[in-house]
Scaffold this motif. Structure first.
Motif: not given
Lengths: 337, 337
Positions: A190-192, A208-210, A310-312, A327-328
C-alpha cells in the motif's frame, strides 16, 4: 518495471510460500464473541498473570509465536526470521517477545496493518529463497492501547458511536515450503492515503480510503474481479469503515458486496457486547485471520481469499499537533494452488 | 538450511544491489562537528521552519528522500518501495514523510538499528528481483527524542557521563542495479540481546552485546577476519559502547581495533561540543553512513566496509515498569565488486 512485479504495486510470487501453521490467542471478551470457537487459546484473565497490560500483551504474542512453532514440530532455531510489530510505543510487545526467542528479528510498525505487512515481507523473503521458515506476528491489547491512544480506563469515558474496541489478542503465522496448506500467491503493498480525518474515534473512516486504494490496485494489477475471491477481508475498518469501503469501491467500478467482510465487523456481537462500530487493533486482523479464516481455508469452506490489514498511521502527539490521520493498507492473496 | 543463507544469520546476495545515491541532512550542531564537510545539507534552524520538533524531523526525512530521488534523476513513481522508520512513537516522522511520497511503503521499527534494518530488507527485496529501485531511510531529532525518552529540554537536566546526544538528522539510500557504485553483498540479521542494563543514560552499554554478537556471527558466517574490511562501523554505541565492543570481541577471538569505528564516537567533538559519550539516534548511523562513509567509498578511500546499526529496544513505559533494555544490531557488507 522489474520482472516479478505485475502492475504498479503487486508482486506475483514464483515460489508461493505456504502458511503451514497459525495460532490465535484472544482475551476473555473476544472469547465470548461470535468467533469464539475458532480461536486456539482464550485467556481467562486479560493480564495473562503479568503485572502490567503491556507485559501481558508481550506475553500473549510470545505464546502465539511459540505455540505456532510447536504445532509445526519445529524449534526456534529452525526459524530463519521473525517479522513482528504492534501498536505500543517502540513496539515493546514485539521487542520483548523477540528477546525471549533466539530468532533473527525485523521489527515493523504499520499500526493495524501489521498482520498484512509482516505477512507481505515474510512472503517476499520466502519466495526470494532467503528462508525455509519465517514467522509473521502481531498483537494488540485493549487496556494497553486505550491508555496510550485515548484515555486511562479509570476515567470511564463515554464511547462515540463510530468508535471501535481494540482487540486483546495476538496471532502468528508460520510460512514454510511443503504440505497441503494455503499459499501466498500475490503481495500488494500500500501507499499512504490521507483524506483529512482527524478523529481518533473514527479510525474506520480514516483507514477506508487506503483499503479502497489497495483493493482497487490489487484488482487492476492482477486483472481479477472481486468474485475471483471467496472472501475479501479487511482488518479493522469496523461497520462505519466497511460501508465506506463498499460504497467507494462501487464508484471505482467494483462491486465487492457479495464477498466483502471486515474482521472488525464480525469479531464481536456489537450490540450485545457494546463494541459500537466493531473491533480494531493489530490483533483484530491477526486473530480473525489466524483463527477463523485459516480454519475455514483448512476445512475447505473457502479456497481463495484476499487478506488486507489497514493501519491508521497517527500518534497521540501528531493528533495534538493538529495533524490528520493517514492510513495504509497491504493486501495478500491466499489460495490453495 | 535454505540455499541463499550462509551460516546461521547471514545471506550472501546473488545479485548485489548498488547504492546509487544517498543524502544526509543534519542539524546546526552536527554541521559544526568534525564531519561537517561530508554532509549534503546542513540546516541553519533545527525546526526546519516547522512549528514542532516532530514535524521538523518528518520534514528532514522527506528532504533526504526526495533529494536522493532527484540526485538519481528519477521520480517518485520510479521507486518500487520505501522502507523507513524512526524513534518517535508510532514512527510518525516516517509515516508523515511517506504520506507526501506516493511510494509503496513498509514502516519499520528497530530504534537506532533502523538504517541497517531498512538497508537489509531493501537489499533482500532488490536481490530477490522485486524492485528496480528501493529507498531505505531513517531520521532522529535531538529535541523530539529528548522530550519523548528522557526529560523536556526546559528542565535543563544534567547529563550523565555515559549519556549520548541524539543526532538531528536524516539519511536516505537509494538502491539500484547499474553503475559504478558500491554494492551490498551480505546481510547479517541480528538477534535481540539483553544483558540487564536498565539506565537510559547508558544506551551504549545496553547495545554493545548485540553489536558484538552480530559482528561475531557475520565473521563466522562469512569466514572473514576483521582486516578483510577497511572499516567496521557501528551506529551509535558512543565511546563507552565502543570500548565494550572492542574488548568483548577480543574475548571472542577477534581483534577489530585496527578497523573499528563508531558513528556516535566521531560525529561530534565530544569535549568541545559537550556531547559526553558521543552521538546517538537513528539519524547518527544514517548521516555518517550516507554522508561521511558513502563519500569515502565513492572517492576510493575505502572499498569494503561492514555497516552496523544498533538499536535499544526499550520504551519509557517498559523502563518505568522495571524492564531492562534489550539491544539488536544488523550488519550489511558494502563493497566495490
Amino acid at each position: 518495471m522489474s520482472t516479478k512485479k505485475i502492475g504498479s504495486q503487486t508482486v506475483k510470487l514464483e515460489h508461493p510460500p505456504k502458511i503451514i501453521a497459525t495460532t490465535s490467542v484472544v482475551g476473555p471478551k473476544e472469547g465470548q464473541g461470535p468467533l469464539k470457537d475458532s480461536f486456539d487459546i482464550i485467556l481467562q484473565d486479560d493480564t495473562n498473570g503479568k503485572d502490567s497490560y503491556e507485559k501481558a500483551e508481550s506475553s500473549i504474542m510470545y505464546t502465539a509465536i511459540s505455540e505456532t512453532i510447536k504445532k509445526a514440530n519445529l524449534s526456534e532455531s529452525d526459524i530463519d526470521y521473525l517479522l513482528a510489530g504492534d501498536l505500543l510505543n517502540q513496539i515493546i510487545s514485539s521487542n520483548y517477545a523477540a528477546r525471549d526467542l533466539k530468532i533473527p528479528f525485523f521489527g515493523l510498525y504499520g499500526a493495524c496493518s501489521t498482520m498484512a505487512e509482516s505477512l507481505s515481507l515474510a512472503s517476499l523473503l520466502m519466495d526470494g529463497g532467503y528462508a525455509d521458515y519465517i514467522i509473521a506476528s502481531t498483537s494488540s491489547h485493549f487496556s494497553s492501547a486505550e491508555r496510550q491512544f485515548r484515555f486511562p480506563l479509570e476515567y470511564g469515558s463515554q464511547r462515540a458511536e463510530a468508535s471501535q474496541w481494540t482487540v486483546t489478542g495476538a496471532g502468528a503465522m508460520l510460512l514454510g515450503k511443503e504440505g497441503n496448506y494455503p499459499s501466498v500467491t500475490h503481495v500488494t503493498t500500500g501507499i499512504v492515503k490521507d483524506y483529512g480525518i482527524t478523529s481518533a474515534d473514527n479510525m474506520g473512516a480514516a483507514m477506508a480510503p487506503a483499503a479502497v486504494d489497495t483493493i482497487y490496485k490489487h484488482l487492476e494489477d492482477t486483472g481479477r474481479t472481486p468474485d475471483y475471491y471467496d472472501v475479501i477481508c479487511t482488518g479493522d475498518l469496523g461497520l462505519v469503515g466497511k460501508k465506506i469501503t463498499t460504497d467507494l469501491l462501487k464508484e471505482y467500478g467494483y462491486d465487492v458486496s457479495k464477498v466483502y467482510e471486515d474482521c472488525g465487523a464480525i469479531i464481536f456481537d456489537n450490540e450485545k457486547q457494546e463494541t459500537k462500530s466493531g473491533g480494531s487493533g493489530c490483533g483484530c486482523s491477526a486473530v480473525v485471520n489466524c483463527g477463523y479464516y485459516y480454519k475455514k481455508l483448512m476445512k475447505g469452506e473457502i479456497s481463495k481469499m484476499l487478506l488486507l490489514s489497514t493501519g491508521a498511521l497517527m500518534s497521540p502527539t501528531s493528533s495534538l499537533q493538529g495533524e490528520s490521520i493517514p492510513g495504509i493498507a497491504h493486501a495478500v492473496s491466499i489460495e490453495f494452488i
